[in-house]
Design an enzyme around this catalytic site. Structure first.
Site, PDB file in Angstrom:
ATOM      1  N   SER A 195      65.369  27.011   5.553  1.00 39.26           N
ATOM      2  CA  SER A 195      66.134  27.376   6.747  1.00 39.26           C
ATOM      3  C   SER A 195      67.574  26.885   6.683  1.00 39.26           C
ATOM      4  O   SER A 195      68.407  27.309   7.480  1.00 39.26           O
ATOM      5  CB  SER A 195      65.459  26.807   8.005  1.00 39.26           C
ATOM      6  OG  SER A 195      64.142  27.265   8.089  1.00 39.26           O
TER       7      SER A 195
ATOM      8  N   ARG B 299      36.457  27.453  -9.934  1.00 38.67           N
ATOM      9  CA  ARG B 299      37.502  26.491 -10.246  1.00 38.67           C
ATOM     10  C   ARG B 299      36.880  25.214 -10.825  1.00 38.67           C
ATOM     11  O   ARG B 299      35.672  25.025 -10.772  1.00 38.67           O
ATOM     12  CB  ARG B 299      38.308  26.155  -9.002  1.00 38.67           C
ATOM     13  CG  ARG B 299      37.529  25.381  -7.966  1.00 38.67           C
ATOM     14  CD  ARG B 299      38.246  25.293  -6.641  1.00 38.67           C
ATOM     15  NE  ARG B 299      39.298  24.282  -6.641  1.00 38.67           N
ATOM     16  CZ  ARG B 299      39.729  23.650  -5.544  1.00 38.67           C
ATOM     17  NH1 ARG B 299      39.181  23.926  -4.365  1.00 38.67           N
ATOM     18  NH2 ARG B 299      40.684  22.768  -5.601  1.00 38.67           N
TER      19      ARG B 299
ATOM     20  N   THR C 174      53.457  31.674  11.282  1.00 35.89           N
ATOM     21  CA  THR C 174      53.975  31.709   9.914  1.00 35.89           C
ATOM     22  C   THR C 174      54.732  33.006   9.680  1.00 35.89           C
ATOM     23  O   THR C 174      55.813  33.017   9.077  1.00 35.89           O
ATOM     24  CB  THR C 174      52.826  31.574   8.896  1.00 35.89           C
ATOM     25  OG1 THR C 174      51.963  30.518   9.329  1.00 35.89           O
ATOM     26  CG2 THR C 174      53.340  31.245   7.522  1.00 35.89           C
TER      27      THR C 174
ATOM     28  N   TYR D 142      50.175  21.272   5.654  1.00 35.47           N
ATOM     29  CA  TYR D 142      51.379  21.580   6.439  1.00 35.47           C
ATOM     30  C   TYR D 142      52.402  20.462   6.313  1.00 35.47           C
ATOM     31  O   TYR D 142      53.609  20.702   6.402  1.00 35.47           O
ATOM     32  CB  TYR D 142      51.012  21.877   7.894  1.00 35.47           C
ATOM     33  CG  TYR D 142      50.209  23.141   7.963  1.00 35.47           C
ATOM     34  CD1 TYR D 142      50.846  24.370   7.908  1.00 35.47           C
ATOM     35  CD2 TYR D 142      48.831  23.115   7.969  1.00 35.47           C
ATOM     36  CE1 TYR D 142      50.130  25.540   7.882  1.00 35.47           C
ATOM     37  CE2 TYR D 142      48.096  24.285   7.948  1.00 35.47           C
ATOM     38  CZ  TYR D 142      48.752  25.492   7.901  1.00 35.47           C
ATOM     39  OH  TYR D 142      48.023  26.644   7.859  1.00 35.47           O
TER      40      TYR D 142
ATOM     41  N   GLU E  76      47.454  17.989   6.140  1.00 35.05           N
ATOM     42  CA  GLU E  76      48.158  17.582   4.926  1.00 35.05           C
ATOM     43  C   GLU E  76      48.898  18.753   4.264  1.00 35.05           C
ATOM     44  O   GLU E  76      50.028  18.598   3.801  1.00 35.05           O
ATOM     45  CB  GLU E  76      47.161  16.950   3.946  1.00 35.05           C
ATOM     46  CG  GLU E  76      47.679  16.728   2.539  1.00 35.05           C
ATOM     47  CD  GLU E  76      48.734  15.643   2.440  1.00 35.05           C
ATOM     48  OE1 GLU E  76      48.831  14.816   3.365  1.00 35.05           O
ATOM     49  OE2 GLU E  76      49.467  15.636   1.435  1.00 35.05           O
TER      50      GLU E  76
ATOM     51  N   SER F 298      52.335   3.645   2.842  1.00 35.66           N
ATOM     52  CA  SER F 298      53.713   4.023   2.560  1.00 35.66           C
ATOM     53  C   SER F 298      54.127   5.245   3.372  1.00 35.66           C
ATOM     54  O   SER F 298      55.200   5.278   3.985  1.00 35.66           O
ATOM     55  CB  SER F 298      53.850   4.311   1.059  1.00 35.66           C
ATOM     56  OG  SER F 298      55.023   5.028   0.798  1.00 35.66           O
ATOM     57  N   SER F 299      53.242   6.256   3.411  1.00 33.20           N
ATOM     58  CA  SER F 299      53.557   7.479   4.160  1.00 33.20           C
ATOM     59  C   SER F 299      53.714   7.202   5.642  1.00 33.20           C
ATOM     60  O   SER F 299      54.608   7.744   6.297  1.00 33.20           O
ATOM     61  CB  SER F 299      52.430   8.503   4.003  1.00 33.20           C
ATOM     62  OG  SER F 299      52.494   9.090   2.758  1.00 33.20           O
TER      63      SER F 299
ATOM     64  N   TRP G  47      40.393  16.252  -6.388  1.00 32.84           N
ATOM     65  CA  TRP G  47      41.305  15.560  -5.462  1.00 32.84           C
ATOM     66  C   TRP G  47      40.726  15.521  -4.059  1.00 32.84           C
ATOM     67  O   TRP G  47      41.137  14.739  -3.219  1.00 32.84           O
ATOM     68  CB  TRP G  47      42.701  16.193  -5.479  1.00 32.84           C
ATOM     69  CG  TRP G  47      42.882  17.315  -4.516  1.00 32.84           C
ATOM     70  CD1 TRP G  47      42.572  18.615  -4.718  1.00 32.84           C
ATOM     71  CD2 TRP G  47      43.424  17.233  -3.173  1.00 32.84           C
ATOM     72  NE1 TRP G  47      42.862  19.359  -3.601  1.00 32.84           N
ATOM     73  CE2 TRP G  47      43.399  18.536  -2.644  1.00 32.84           C
ATOM     74  CE3 TRP G  47      43.918  16.200  -2.386  1.00 32.84           C
ATOM     75  CZ2 TRP G  47      43.837  18.832  -1.355  1.00 32.84           C
ATOM     76  CZ3 TRP G  47      44.356  16.509  -1.091  1.00 32.84           C
ATOM     77  CH2 TRP G  47      44.311  17.808  -0.594  1.00 32.84           C
TER      78      TRP G  47
ATOM     79  N   HIS H 260      43.648  19.400   6.091  1.00 30.40           N
ATOM     80  CA  HIS H 260      44.355  20.602   6.488  1.00 30.40           C
ATOM     81  C   HIS H 260      45.748  20.321   7.029  1.00 30.40           C
ATOM     82  O   HIS H 260      46.710  20.915   6.563  1.00 30.40           O
ATOM     83  CB  HIS H 260      43.556  21.531   7.395  1.00 30.40           C
ATOM     84  CG  HIS H 260      44.194  22.875   7.353  1.00 30.40           C
ATOM     85  ND1 HIS H 260      44.056  23.709   6.279  1.00 30.40           N
ATOM     86  CD2 HIS H 260      45.106  23.450   8.149  1.00 30.40           C
ATOM     87  CE1 HIS H 260      44.845  24.751   6.435  1.00 30.40           C
ATOM     88  NE2 HIS H 260      45.486  24.631   7.562  1.00 30.40           N
TER      89      HIS H 260
ATOM     90  N   ASP I 142      72.675   5.165   8.940  1.00 30.48           N
ATOM     91  CA  ASP I 142      71.553   4.879   8.043  1.00 30.48           C
ATOM     92  C   ASP I 142      70.274   5.229   8.784  1.00 30.48           C
ATOM     93  O   ASP I 142      70.309   5.758   9.891  1.00 30.48           O
ATOM     94  CB  ASP I 142      71.544   3.392   7.631  1.00 30.48           C
ATOM     95  CG  ASP I 142      70.846   3.190   6.282  1.00 30.48           C
ATOM     96  OD1 ASP I 142      69.701   3.657   6.138  1.00 30.48           O
ATOM     97  OD2 ASP I 142      71.449   2.591   5.376  1.00 30.48           O
TER      98      ASP I 142
ATOM     99  N   HIS J 220      45.567  15.365 -11.690  1.00 29.88           N
ATOM    100  CA  HIS J 220      46.647  16.343 -11.481  1.00 29.88           C
ATOM    101  C   HIS J 220      46.846  16.583  -9.986  1.00 29.88           C
ATOM    102  O   HIS J 220      47.965  16.511  -9.478  1.00 29.88           O
ATOM    103  CB  HIS J 220      46.314  17.653 -12.197  1.00 29.88           C
ATOM    104  CG  HIS J 220      47.209  18.801 -11.832  1.00 29.88           C
ATOM    105  ND1 HIS J 220      48.534  18.854 -12.197  1.00 29.88           N
ATOM    106  CD2 HIS J 220      46.985  19.929 -11.105  1.00 29.88           C
ATOM    107  CE1 HIS J 220      49.074  19.974 -11.717  1.00 29.88           C
ATOM    108  NE2 HIS J 220      48.153  20.632 -11.044  1.00 29.88           N
TER     109      HIS J 220
ATOM    110  N   LYS K 187      58.202  32.925  11.131  1.00 25.91           N
ATOM    111  CA  LYS K 187      59.179  32.224  10.303  1.00 25.91           C
ATOM    112  C   LYS K 187      59.712  33.129   9.192  1.00 25.91           C
ATOM    113  O   LYS K 187      60.920  33.212   8.974  1.00 25.91           O
ATOM    114  CB  LYS K 187      58.562  30.954   9.689  1.00 25.91           C
ATOM    115  CG  LYS K 187      58.106  29.961  10.736  1.00 25.91           C
ATOM    116  CD  LYS K 187      57.897  28.590  10.148  1.00 25.91           C
ATOM    117  CE  LYS K 187      59.208  27.903   9.961  1.00 25.91           C
ATOM    118  NZ  LYS K 187      59.541  26.928  10.975  1.00 25.91           N
TER     119      LYS K 187
ATOM    120  N   HIS L 166      37.645  25.637   7.889  1.00 24.85           N
ATOM    121  CA  HIS L 166      37.720  26.876   7.088  1.00 24.85           C
ATOM    122  C   HIS L 166      37.694  26.562   5.591  1.00 24.85           C
ATOM    123  O   HIS L 166      37.612  27.473   4.781  1.00 24.85           O
ATOM    124  CB  HIS L 166      38.943  27.722   7.457  1.00 24.85           C
ATOM    125  CG  HIS L 166      40.263  27.112   7.152  1.00 24.85           C
ATOM    126  ND1 HIS L 166      41.380  27.321   7.916  1.00 24.85           N
ATOM    127  CD2 HIS L 166      40.659  26.296   6.166  1.00 24.85           C
ATOM    128  CE1 HIS L 166      42.396  26.657   7.411  1.00 24.85           C
ATOM    129  NE2 HIS L 166      41.992  26.031   6.347  1.00 24.85           N
ATOM    130  N   HIS L 167      37.754  25.279   5.244  1.00 23.57           N
ATOM    131  CA  HIS L 167      37.546  24.901   3.838  1.00 23.57           C
ATOM    132  C   HIS L 167      36.063  24.782   3.522  1.00 23.57           C
ATOM    133  O   HIS L 167      35.695  24.429   2.413  1.00 23.57           O
ATOM    134  CB  HIS L 167      38.220  23.562   3.555  1.00 23.57           C
ATOM    135  CG  HIS L 167      39.714  23.591   3.754  1.00 23.57           C
ATOM    136  ND1 HIS L 167      40.580  23.883   2.738  1.00 23.57           N
ATOM    137  CD2 HIS L 167      40.473  23.390   4.845  1.00 23.57           C
ATOM    138  CE1 HIS L 167      41.823  23.848   3.200  1.00 23.57           C
ATOM    139  NE2 HIS L 167      41.789  23.552   4.476  1.00 23.57           N
TER     140      HIS L 167
END
Lengths: 517, 388
Positions: free
Chosen positions: A259, A441, A319, A248, A246, A160-161, A132, A244, A96, A67, A322, A293-294
């Site tokens: 926006s 979790r 943040t 963002y 990722e 690809s990314s 994950w 991390h 293009d 998932h 924004k 921080h993870h």
């Protein structure tokens, strides 16, 4: 074939057209969204009440892992790449993307990456079951041999990314219409430009991480194996150095969509454009220096833990800027509440709630209680689903008339929004309670005191899942039987080059560059 | 239109109301009893200075967030109600102001600095593991905990006792379903206890919410943390790092007792350890070993190799008709006692008593049609260990 699409399957297989490739990205990501969603439905069905009713714990772990992987790498990231493909040339006045053949390649390797990953579901040993975040050594020494398919799948998805990002950077820097200076770029283009730099910087780190795993598993190295002199904590540092930024990567393009939508339906220009650009850049910079921080429970030295706590708290500042800018854009506007606007407003509210819990989790001494509980599951679904997915949905309703030349049914759109919004909150708000009360979790089964809120959460999740089929129906209904979109602008307050083109836009978008004043 | 707006307001405010409800209900909890079901909403205050500090910081953060939320969402909803096109509101044209941008950069920075102060103090306190009265070594295994009272010669495994039949719904679930263990960690109240946390296989994490302690158990590392428990009681916790299929099935139970009670428990435990050592010298019959072996196998081995000995294809090998169970006794002993490096097979030599090891090996060699008729006695295990 210079002026129109090829006929038949060749149009899609060999396409170098930004809109066709964008369309393929969007449909592919939606298919992945439904696949990842069906895994989530299995998870929530199993957790509907205590005890194991439907699946075995090992399969449950495969579901949580798949998932996460499918939603992050298959649904959210490619959907925003699809949106970028469609919108960036339209918004900067280009014919293009800068690198159309690479564009084709970057899309077409993606289905193969996910075929590799999903094929493990049917193999002996099963799909990845290590989360994950695939912490070593559970994902190395203790993993089934199918982990090799996972590793190669991640390599392909990463390639690809990276190609997609290089293409976006090249396009934005080289293909802007005359007069389209950097500080006139629509914010969606800005956020994607910054996201693309993040991707180019961190996807190789992910590739390095899985390559080290590959070496540990097959070639006798010990990067992450303590018994061989390696370090399992090193894995987490390298993973989160990717992981991390990722998050963002996922949320910044969503900021860009919101926006665009908020000013349109407020009939007022975006407040603080330049501060939005600077805030996005600040968030991107900070994302590189807060990864641990993870890892507040892995046993870092006090100085390290304090540093990561302070640095993480800082993210609240840009943040916040924004969010304040969006609200000030609405303030004293002339507001209407069409479906894209409803989604954008829900985004601001729910993303801010996710931001609040993020701030709470930045605080190391209390994060020790929150860590790896449902509190964090709730937090990241508020920012990923109510954040990224709501913004994406907003963007699709917003630009669908532009893409197809047809208008979706507003009543159906709004109904779909409310089912989605209510379902989401029923599913995920109670998870705050579960986490605070002590439910970890990734649990296949749980103690009896958690039964009530889990049942509520499951009901909400089914509702939210159903809302996505409703969304699919709305999109198909629009394409097949939608009324023609209004000739001029679809939206009264919409600004930007994309609205100067016909709906749908010509096959080669801007064949002569528009003049931007 | 207006009714829809009311709904929007209601839904947006629901989270805030629920959060404040959470705050209130937790204040009630302080008077006793742990909440469950619908009342289960907030972090418990717990029974140590660590958990109380976490709770206090949590509540400060919660109210700061609620406060900011009320102001920010308040302005937003005001604008959504007052500045609607349907009411004929004309849009203003302003779109920037360096002053307000500066203002809403500086105010959050000040709030953060204020919040950082208690967070720093509490974190420093958490790291102070010096001058502990006693040391407990906690070792995580797939999927159980081992507790060792350092310097006392006492150690034991603590495993889930909820039967599989209750998990799969064939028998009713007990009150402490998935939170009950074979032997809880017994600790004295009022003493500073240092935990040394490690793992023998994958990463686990040892968490008891009421103690405010959570620390990762990492193979090759020994992490330190501590607690001083204020009130006697039974405190239940969980493993909080994904560690494989048994992740949800390795709970933690701590029994905190007054110091004199703890001392007598420890003395009894030492006597039991000596008795067990004596037992290892006894010669058992095949039936005795098979009976004890089945019990011990189901407790320690069946999670991977399954109760029917068939394992899980692709993940855990079968023992039925396997070359290890049917081959030489010495190899079998080696696998069970020392484990197999680079695989999920743990070294059980340090986890189980000689009697259990002998019984398990005998059982594996004779159950499920593995009819070797081999009998492995506890002394054989002892000799094998000493011969290494």
């Amino acid at each position: 074939m210079a002026h129109g699409p090829e006929k038949g399957i060749g149009r899609w297989l060999f396409s170098t057209n930004h809109k066709d490739i964008g369309t393929m990205y969007l449909w592919f990501s939606f298919a992945m969204f439904l696949l990842g969603g069906s895994f989530a439905m299995i998870i929530r069905a199993e957790l509907f009440e205590p005890g194991m009713q439907l699946v075995k714990p090992e399969f449950f772990n495969q579901m949580t892992t798949m998932h996460g992987l499918v939603m992050v790498f298959g649904a959210i990231m490619p959907s925003f790449v699809g949106l970028a493909n469609w919108m960036i040339p339209l918004q900067i006045g280009a014919p293009d993307m800068a690198l159309p053949r690479m564009n084709n390649l970057s899309f077409w390797i993606l289905p193969f990456g996910f075929a590799l990953l999903a094929s493990t579901l049917f193999m002996e040993g099963g799909a990845p079951a290590f989360g994950w975040t695939f912490y070593a050594p559970l994902s190395t020494t203790y993993a089934p041999s199918t982990v090799n398919f996972f590793i190669f799948g991640v390599h392909i998805i990463g390639a690809s990314s990276i190609m997609g990002s290089i293409n976006i950077i090249a396009t934005v820097l080289n293909m802007r219409a005359p007069g389209m200076t950097m500080m006139k770029l629509p914010l969606f283009v800005w956020t994607w430009l910054i996201t693309a730099f993040l991707l180019v910087a961190v996807m190789p780190v992910l590739a390095g991480t899985v390559t080290m795993m590959l070496m540990d598993i097959n070639f006798g190295t010990s990067f992450f194996d303590a018994a061989g002199g390696g370090d399992p904590v090193l894995f987490q540092h390298v993973f989160w150095f990717f992981g991390h930024p990722e998050v963002y990567i996922i949320i910044l393009p969503a900021f860009g969509v919101v926006s665009a939508v908020i000013p349109t339906f407020s009939r007022k220009p975006l407040f603080g454009y330049s501060s939005m650009v600077y805030a996005t850049s600040a968030i991107a910079f900070l994302s590189f220096i807060v990864w641990a921080h993870h890892m507040f429970t892995v046993g870092m030295p006090l100085a390290g833990e304090l540093y990561f706590m302070y640095a993480t708290m800082l993210i609240a500042v840009p943040t916040g800027v924004k969010v304040f800018n969006w609200i000030t854009t609405m303030f004293r506007g002339s507001l209407t509440f069409e479906t894209p606007m409803l989604y954008a407003i829900a985004f601001i509210i729910l993303f801010t709630i996710g931001g609040f819990t993020g701030l709470m989790m930045a605080m190391a001494p209390v994060d020790i209680q929150y860590h790896d509980t449902y509190f964090i599951v709730s937090h990241f679904h508020y920012v990923m689903v109510a954040g990224a997915v709501f913004a994406m949905t907003s963007g699709i309703y917003y630009w669908l008339p532009k893409w197809t030349g047809k208008m979706y049914n507003e009543t159906m759109g709004k109904a779909q929004f409310w089912v989605s919004f209510i379902g989401f909150n029923i599913a995920f708000f109670p998870q705050h309670f579960l986490g605070l009360a002590g439910m970890p979790r990734r649990y296949a089964d749980y103690a009896l005191q958690f039964a009530e809120w889990n049942m509520v959460s499951s009901i909400g999740a089914f509702m939210y899942g159903a809302a996505q089929l409703f969304f699919l129906y709305n999109v198909i209904q629009t394409i097949v039987a939608g009324k023609p979109a209004p000739e001029e602008k679809t939206w009264e307050g919409a600004e930007g080059l994309e609205w100067t083109l016909s709906s749908p836009p010509p096959y080669h978008s801007f064949t002569t560059p528009p003049e931007v004043k | 239109m207006l009714s829809r707006l009311k709904r929007l307001v209601a839904y947006a405010l629901t989270p805030l109301l629920l959060l404040s409800f959470a705050g209130l209900s937790s204040a009630k909890e302080a008077s006793g009893g742990s909440p469950e079901g619908w009342g289960l909403l907030n972090l418990p205050i717990g029974v140590s200075s660590l958990s109380r500090n976490s709770y206090e910081l949590h509540m400060i953060l919660l109210w700061v967030c609620v406060g900011i939320g009320v102001v920010v969402f308040g302005i937003m909803f005001y604008s959504m109600i007052a500045h609607r096109k349907s009411k004929g509101h004309e849009p203003a044209t302003f779109h920037e102001s360096a002053k307000v941008e500066l203002l809403w950069t500086i105010i959050p920075v000040i709030i953060l600095i204020v919040l950082a102060a208690p967070a720093t103090t509490y974190l420093v306190e958490r790291y102070d593991t010096d001058e502990a009265d006693m040391d407990i070594k906690i070792t995580g295994y797939q999927w159980k905990w081992q507790y060792e009272y350092l310097g006392e010669g006492v150690q034991f495994m603590s495993e889930l006792t909820t039967p599989e039949s209750a998990i799969y719904g064939d028998t009713p679930k007990s009150e402490f379903y998935l939170s009950e263990v074979s032997e809880p960690l017994v600790l004295p109240v009022g003493k500073k206890i240092r935990f040394l946390v490690t793992s023998k296989d994958v990463i686990h994490s040892w968490w008891v919410i009421d103690l405010g302690v959570k620390k990762d158990a990492i193979p090759g590392f020994v992490n330190e943390t501590w607690v001083r428990i204020d009130e006697p009681g039974v405190y239940r916790g969980f493993c909080t790092e994904l560690c494989g299929k048994g992740h949800a099935f390795m709970p933690v139970v701590v029994n905190a007792v007054p110091e004199d009670e703890y001392n007598s428990w420890l003395a009894d435990k030492k006597v039991a350890v000596a008795a067990e050592r004596e037992l290892a010298k006894k010669v058992f019959t095949l039936d005795e070993l098979m009976a004890q072996g089945e019990e011990a196998y189901n407790r320690s081995c069946a999670a991977c190799h399954m109760a029917n000995g068939e394992g899980i294809p692709g993940a855990f090998p079968a023992l039925k008709d396997s070359s290890v169970a049917l081959g030489s006794v010495k190899t079998h002993l080696d696998v069970v006692v020392n484990g197999v490096a680079g695989t999920g097979m743990q070294a059980f030599g340090g986890q189980l008593s000689e009697v259990d090891l002998a019984a398990i090996i005998t059982y594996e060699r004779n159950a499920w049609g593995n009819d070797t008729k081999d009998i492995v006695q506890p002394v054989d295990v002892l000799k094998f260990k000493q011969g290494q």
